[in-house]
Design an enzyme around this catalytic site. Structure first.
Site, PDB file in Angstrom:
ATOM      1  N   ARG A 115       0.811  -1.224   0.000  1.00 27.76           N
ATOM      2  CA  ARG A 115       0.000   0.000   0.000  1.00 27.76           C
ATOM      3  C   ARG A 115       0.840   1.268   0.000  1.00 27.76           C
ATOM      4  NH1 ARG A 115      -3.142  -2.545   3.401  1.00 27.76           N
ATOM      5  NH2 ARG A 115      -1.280  -3.770   3.545  1.00 27.76           N
ATOM      6  N   THR A 116       1.960   1.270   0.683  1.00 24.25           N
ATOM      7  CA  THR A 116       2.763   2.503   0.722  1.00 24.25           C
ATOM      8  C   THR A 116       3.307   2.823  -0.673  1.00 24.25           C
ATOM      9  OG1 THR A 116       3.344   2.036   3.004  1.00 24.25           O
ATOM     10  CG2 THR A 116       4.720   3.639   1.876  1.00 24.25           C
TER      11      THR A 116
ATOM     12  N   LYS B 284      23.961  -7.357  -6.728  1.00 30.69           N
ATOM     13  CA  LYS B 284      25.307  -7.611  -7.269  1.00 30.69           C
ATOM     14  C   LYS B 284      26.376  -6.916  -6.441  1.00 30.69           C
ATOM     15  CE  LYS B 284      23.476  -7.881 -11.970  1.00 30.69           C
ATOM     16  NZ  LYS B 284      23.434  -7.202 -13.255  1.00 30.69           N
TER      17      LYS B 284
ATOM     18  N   ARG C 272      12.171   3.281   0.774  1.00 30.32           N
ATOM     19  CA  ARG C 272      11.953   2.370   1.912  1.00 30.32           C
ATOM     20  C   ARG C 272      13.179   1.475   2.001  1.00 30.32           C
ATOM     21  NH1 ARG C 272       6.666  -0.967   3.576  1.00 30.32           N
ATOM     22  NH2 ARG C 272       6.199   1.138   4.295  1.00 30.32           N
TER      23      ARG C 272
ATOM     24  N   HIS D 122       8.478   6.109  10.045  1.00 33.40           N
ATOM     25  CA  HIS D 122       7.626   5.994   8.858  1.00 33.40           C
ATOM     26  C   HIS D 122       6.744   7.257   8.875  1.00 33.40           C
ATOM     27  CE1 HIS D 122       5.273   4.460   5.702  1.00 33.40           C
ATOM     28  NE2 HIS D 122       4.845   3.316   6.195  1.00 33.40           N
TER      29      HIS D 122
END
Ligand code: NCD
Length: 309
Positions: A59-60, A87, A109, A137
């Site tokens: 949802r974010t 990598k 995030r 957050h």
């Protein structure tokens, strides 16, 4: 005040009450926009935003992407699973490469606390923290407060209890900062093992009895147990957690007053709240999701207007 005091949104700890008021006033306008038949405004036509998700999100990520598109920004998406990070590339190299493609703003995030702050010191773009490990957050806390304000008229003076896994929750920490900044009274409730040691220094009270916490509050914000951040077990079993800290309709109906129930999602139905609570009139969970888009539009718009100057 017509501009934010900050160039990045890295955490609620870095912003002021005036910033919050400005974000909410701007979000009121965008909420009206997204309820029009044409949900788009041309405000950010010359801005490009990269959404960098090094940790899972539904949802974010969607909420940010919608907010960006409704402001007419150009959007590029990146998720760690399919990237060169695997990598061995460093975070700064990854982001600088993306910025070379003329990106103005980064929504990130990341599993590491402080990743956004680190990035903001090393790259030349406006950074929005979309969740950094168990730290902050900020956009979630702002949409949560915005939803309380919408439902109850104001945040100041309201009693809010945050229930569950306080120790591993960035939603809890950002909400505590945001609610205190706006003058709400905050308690946290959950097993002692899921309470950070410093919690009382943040000016919140701990209540281990769910019923007492619910009798006290106007709003209960029910958090998910963050199993993915636990290496050991913090309570005997999920069944015991549910017995002590799960919210069901029977408890809700037995309270002496009506309370508002919130949840940031994703819900584990039957653990932190039962379905009959999640789907009841007490819950404003879907309003939170709707408000998330308007609040994120406001934040992106206000930060972008600082870049252009
Ligand atoms: C929260 C998160 O990712 O921190 N969810 C969200 O942003 N909607 C809460 C959670 O994962 O429990």
């Amino acid at each position: 005040m017509s501009e934010l005091s900050v160039d990045h949104l890295l955490g609620i700890k870095y912003i002021t009450k005036e910033d919050v008021d400005l974000i909410f006033k701007t979000a009121d306008h965008f909420k009206e926009v997204i309820n029009r038949p044409i949900k788009k405004v041309p405000s950010l036509r010359d801005i490009t935003i990269a959404n960098l998700f090094f940790e899972n999100s539904t949802r974010t990520r969607l909420s940010f992407e919608l907010a960006e598109k409704r402001l007419s920004a150009d959007v590029v998406n990146f998720s760690a699973a399919s990237s060169s990070v695997k990598k061995g590339e460093t975070l700064i190299d990854t982001v600088n490469n993306i910025l070379s493609m003329k990106v103005d703003m980064v929504v990130m995030r990341h599993p590491n606390p402080g990743a956004g702050v680190f990035l903001s010191q090393h790259v030349n773009a406006s950074i929005i923290n979309a969740g950094d490990g168990a730290h902050e957050h900020p956009t979630q806390a702002l949409l949560d407060s915005y939803s309380i304000r919408e439902k109850l008229g104001e945040v100041a003076g309201k009693n809010v209890v945050i229930v569950g896994d306080i120790l591993h929750s960035r939603v809890a920490l950002s909400n505590i900062f945001a609610l205190k900044l706006q003058g709400a009274n905050v308690k946290v409730c959950g097993p002692k093992t899921l309470m950070p040691k410093y919690i009382e220094s943040l000016g919140v009270e701990v209540e281990t009895n769910l019923r007492k916490a619910l009798e006290w509050c106007d709003v209960a914000n029910m958090l998910r147990v963050q199993n993915e951040r636990m290496e050991i077990s913090y309570f005997p079993s999920t069944r015991e957690y549910v017995q002590q800290y799960g919210l069901n309709k029977k408890i809700l109906d037995s309270l002496s007053k009506e309370i508002t129930v919130m949840h940031p999602g994703p819900i584990n139905r039957g653990v932190e709240i039962t379905s009959d609570v999640a789907d009841s009139d007490h819950a404003i969970i879907l309003n939170q999701v709707e408000n998330g888009v308007a609040v994120r539009m406001a934040i992106i718009y206000l930060l972008a207007s600082k870049i252009k100057q």
